[in-house]
Structure formats: structure tokens, C-alpha cells
Enzyme design. Structure first.
Site, PDB file in Angstrom:
ATOM      1  N   GLY A  89      -8.255  -3.709  -0.617  1.00 10.15           N
ATOM      2  CA  GLY A  89      -7.990  -2.288  -0.471  1.00 10.15           C
ATOM      3  C   GLY A  89      -7.209  -1.794  -1.680  1.00 10.15           C
ATOM      4  O   GLY A  89      -6.440  -2.551  -2.285  1.00 10.15           O
ATOM      5  N   CYS A  90      -7.414  -0.536  -2.059  1.00 10.20           N
ATOM      6  CA  CYS A  90      -6.734  -0.030  -3.258  1.00 10.20           C
ATOM      7  C   CYS A  90      -5.225   0.065  -3.067  1.00 10.20           C
ATOM      8  O   CYS A  90      -4.453  -0.268  -3.969  1.00 10.20           O
ATOM      9  CB  CYS A  90      -7.329   1.314  -3.688  1.00 10.20           C
ATOM     10  N   ASN A  91      -4.771   0.501  -1.878  1.00 11.91           N
ATOM     11  CA  ASN A  91      -3.336   0.511  -1.610  1.00 11.91           C
ATOM     12  C   ASN A  91      -2.793  -0.914  -1.550  1.00 11.91           C
ATOM     13  O   ASN A  91      -1.711  -1.203  -2.056  1.00 11.91           O
ATOM     14  CB  ASN A  91      -3.062   1.207  -0.269  1.00 11.91           C
ATOM     15  N   THR A  96      -2.278  -2.305  -5.036  1.00  6.71           N
ATOM     16  CA  THR A  96      -1.132  -1.728  -5.735  1.00  6.71           C
ATOM     17  C   THR A  96       0.174  -2.345  -5.259  1.00  6.71           C
ATOM     18  O   THR A  96       1.030  -2.749  -6.056  1.00  6.71           O
ATOM     19  CB  THR A  96      -1.089  -0.201  -5.545  1.00  6.71           C
TER      20      THR A  96
END
Length: 342
Positions: free
Chosen positions: A148-150, A153
Site C-alpha cells: 500500500g502507498c501509505n 511511506t
């Protein structure tokens, strides 16, 4: 050698981003693009910014001859992706950009995504696609699950600190500002310009965001015991980017030194000088991650800020980086473009 590439779900944002990146790759050629609702259309009709590229027309998945494909990117929604991948040839290399193979336990998947997993027999071979931390496993994998992009990060900000034991594990707070493209291309009322612009809002409050499943899985494995972080995402009126502000207990200088050592040889991760913090502008349209560490006025507290482009390093760029490894290419191939500014 030219690798023959198929992209399933090419009519979405991550599919278009994959096409943009692969267009500059010296040893990849796109031979098939699927888009169920836009089958029969030219990619230039769906995404005019790609009209200069010679591409196959969008088609239905069942029309693709996978015997003529070396690697397939699957940019389909979760639940759809697992059902499709289950039917693909068992020798085909696949990079899945959905959530369907990120969580190793069937119950965890059901908890966070609300339905039973229909292809758990494939989960055993799926490798979690955070390249910098699973590089050797990805190189040997047939099926890679993009993060997932979150989740990506937050992990770039915290994984080295958790692994080194330099921060407390029971009071981690992740505050993320997320651009609207992370919600996908489907029409949603709250994403209309008139309702999104000139403001921003928190969502998935109280520990309900699905990417918490990845944080729980990965951070707990690193620590050797359960780790539960507080995580609140905020939707901001920007097209691209995620900015993660992590509040942790620990010495700022030690945290900075730990991150600098961990990422010293990573081509896509830049650790800023101690006391500096990055902006999402710094990485827009690129495969780079920038990380900064700042001490707090409260002794024993530190602030870690990480930024990446959710469509590139958070999704399609990460997918291409993984595909490079799976195909025996240098992992940076096609991905060293500088960020866009302004």
C-alpha cells in the site's frame, strides 16, 4: 533481450503510470493492455498524455495470449485481482499492485478487506514488494505483492528504527497527508473538485484504515512482538504525493544516524541532514523517497518525515523496480528520472 509485458487494469491511474514508466525502459515492450469497461478503445482515448506512444488497444483479459507474455502487472481492484491471478498460467511472473497478496494470514485479510480470500494457495509463494527490504526474495519470486502507498511511506520512515531498537514501540503516531489519486479513478462524490478543493479532512479515524494490516504485520515481525501504531490519514487537494509525519520516542540524532546507515547504498532513498524535513514537491513524479529527522522540544522525542509519490514509488514505480529484479535487470532501469518541479 526485450521482455514482453502485459498490464491488466491499464485504464486506471496506476496502469497509466506503468505505461509512462515502461515507455522509457530500454528492454521492456508492452504487448497487451486490458481495461474491461474500455475494451476496444485506444489508450490515447483514455489517457491523451500517452498518445505519442505506440500501444496495443485495450482488450478484455480473456483475449490476451499469456504464452506471449514474460511478466504481467496486475493493476486491478482487490478481490478482483486474486480471482484473476488464480486463473493465470502458473509459470507467468506477476507483480500485483492490489492488496490481495500483501497480508500473509487469511484472517488478517478478511479482517481488513471484509471478504474471504479465494486464492490462499498462492499466498505462500507471494513476496511482499517493499523492494529495499525484500530484494533477495523478490529477485527469486514468481508473484510479488506491491505494498500500500501509505504502508510504504510509513515503513520507509520507521523500519530501520524498529529493527535497531532505537525508538519506543508503544507510542508511535503516524500522521499522513495523502493526495487524491490514491483513491483511484472511479467517480466519487467527495472527490469532486467543488467538494475537495480549498480544504482537507481526516478519514479512517480510530484505526480503521486497511493499510494498518500491513503495519501490524511488518512492524511486529521486525520487533519480534506485537506493535500497534496510531495512524490517521488526511485527504488533501493535491494530485500526487504522500507526506508522513511520524512522532516517536527516542533520540533524534541516533534515529537520524540509524536511517542514514540503513539507506546509505539505496539508490532511491535520500536521508536529509539532521534538522531538515522534505516536501512532497521534492519527489513528485519520481521513484525517490526523501526522509528527514528533527528533534522535538520535548526531550527524548523525535519527528521523522518521509515523502514519496503515491503513484510512482508508492505503486507503479515500486512495481517496475520489482519487475526489474524478477527479470534479471538492474533494478534502477527506467526509474532514474528526476522529480518534476514545480
Amino acid at each position: 533481450m526485450t521482455h514482453r509485458i502485459a498490464i491488466l487494469g491499464a485504464s486506471g491511474y496506476t496502469g497509466a503510470e506503468l505505461v509512462r514508466l515502461i515507455a522509457g525502459h530500454p528492454s521492456m515492450s508492452i504487448v497487451a493492455l486490458s481495461g474491461e469497461r474500455k475494451a476496444g478503445m485506444a489508450m490515447a482515448e483514455v489517457f491523451p498524455h500517452l498518445r505519442h506512444i505506440d500501444l496495443p488497444r485495450l482488450c478484455r483479459i480473456e483475449e490476451i495470449d499469456f504464452a506471449q507474455v514474460d511478466l504481467c502487472f496486475c493493476a486491478l481492484p482487490h478481490k478482483t485481482s486474486q480471482a484473476v491471478i488464480r486463473e493465470l498460467p502458473k509459470t507467468l511472473k506477476i507483480v500485483d499492485l492490489s492488496a490481495d497478496f500483501r497480508l500473509r494470514e487469511a484472517e488478517a485479510y478478511k479482517t481488513w478487506y471484509g471478504n474471504d480470500h479465494v486464492a490462499m494457495e498462492l499466498q505462500a509463494e507471494a513476496v511482499y514488494g517493499l523492494t529495499e527490504f525484500y530484494r533477495d526474495e523478490i529477485r527469486a519470486a514468481r508473484l510479488v505483492a506491491g505494498t500500500g502507498c501509505n504502508a510504504a511511506t510509513g515503513q520507509f520512515a520507521l523500519r530501520p528504527l524498529i529493527a535497531a531498537g532505537v525508538i519506543g514501540l508503544d507510542d508511535i503516531i503516524l500522521d499522513m497527508k495523502c493526495a487524491v489519486s490514491g483513491a483511484g479513478r472511479s467517480l466519487k462524490e467527495n472527490l469532486l473538485h467543488a467538494e475537495l478543493s480549498e480544504g482537507f479532512n481526516a478519514y479512517a479515524l480510530g484505526g480503521t484504515h486497511r493499510h494498518l494490516g500491513e503495519f501490524d504485520q511488518e512492524f511486529s515481525a521486525l520487533a519480534g512482538r506485537p506493535v500497534r501504531v496510531q495512524f490517521t490519514p488526511h485527504l488533501v487537494p493535491a494530485n500526487r504525493g504522500i507526506l508522513c509525519t511520524a512522532y516517536v520516542s527516542g533520540d533524534a540524532a541516533e534515529s537520524h544516524a540509524t536511517l542514514a546507515r540503513a539507506y546509505a547504498d539505496e539508490p532511491f532513498v535520500e536521508v536529509l541532514p539532521l534538522g531538515s524535513a522534505p516536501s512532497s514537491h521534492d519527489v513528485r513524479g519520481s521513484n525517490f523517497v526523501h526522509i528527514g529527522v528533527v528533534g522535538d522540544r520535548i526531550a527524548g522525542r523525535a519527528i521523522v518525515v518521509a515523502v514519496l509519490d503515491n503513484l510512482t514509488k508508492g505503486s507503479s514505480g515500486q512495481a517496475l523496480q520489482n519487475a526489474n529484479l524478477m527479470l534479471g535487470e538492474d533494478e534502477t532501469t527506467g526509474l532514474m528520472m528526476a522529480p518534476l518541479f514545480p
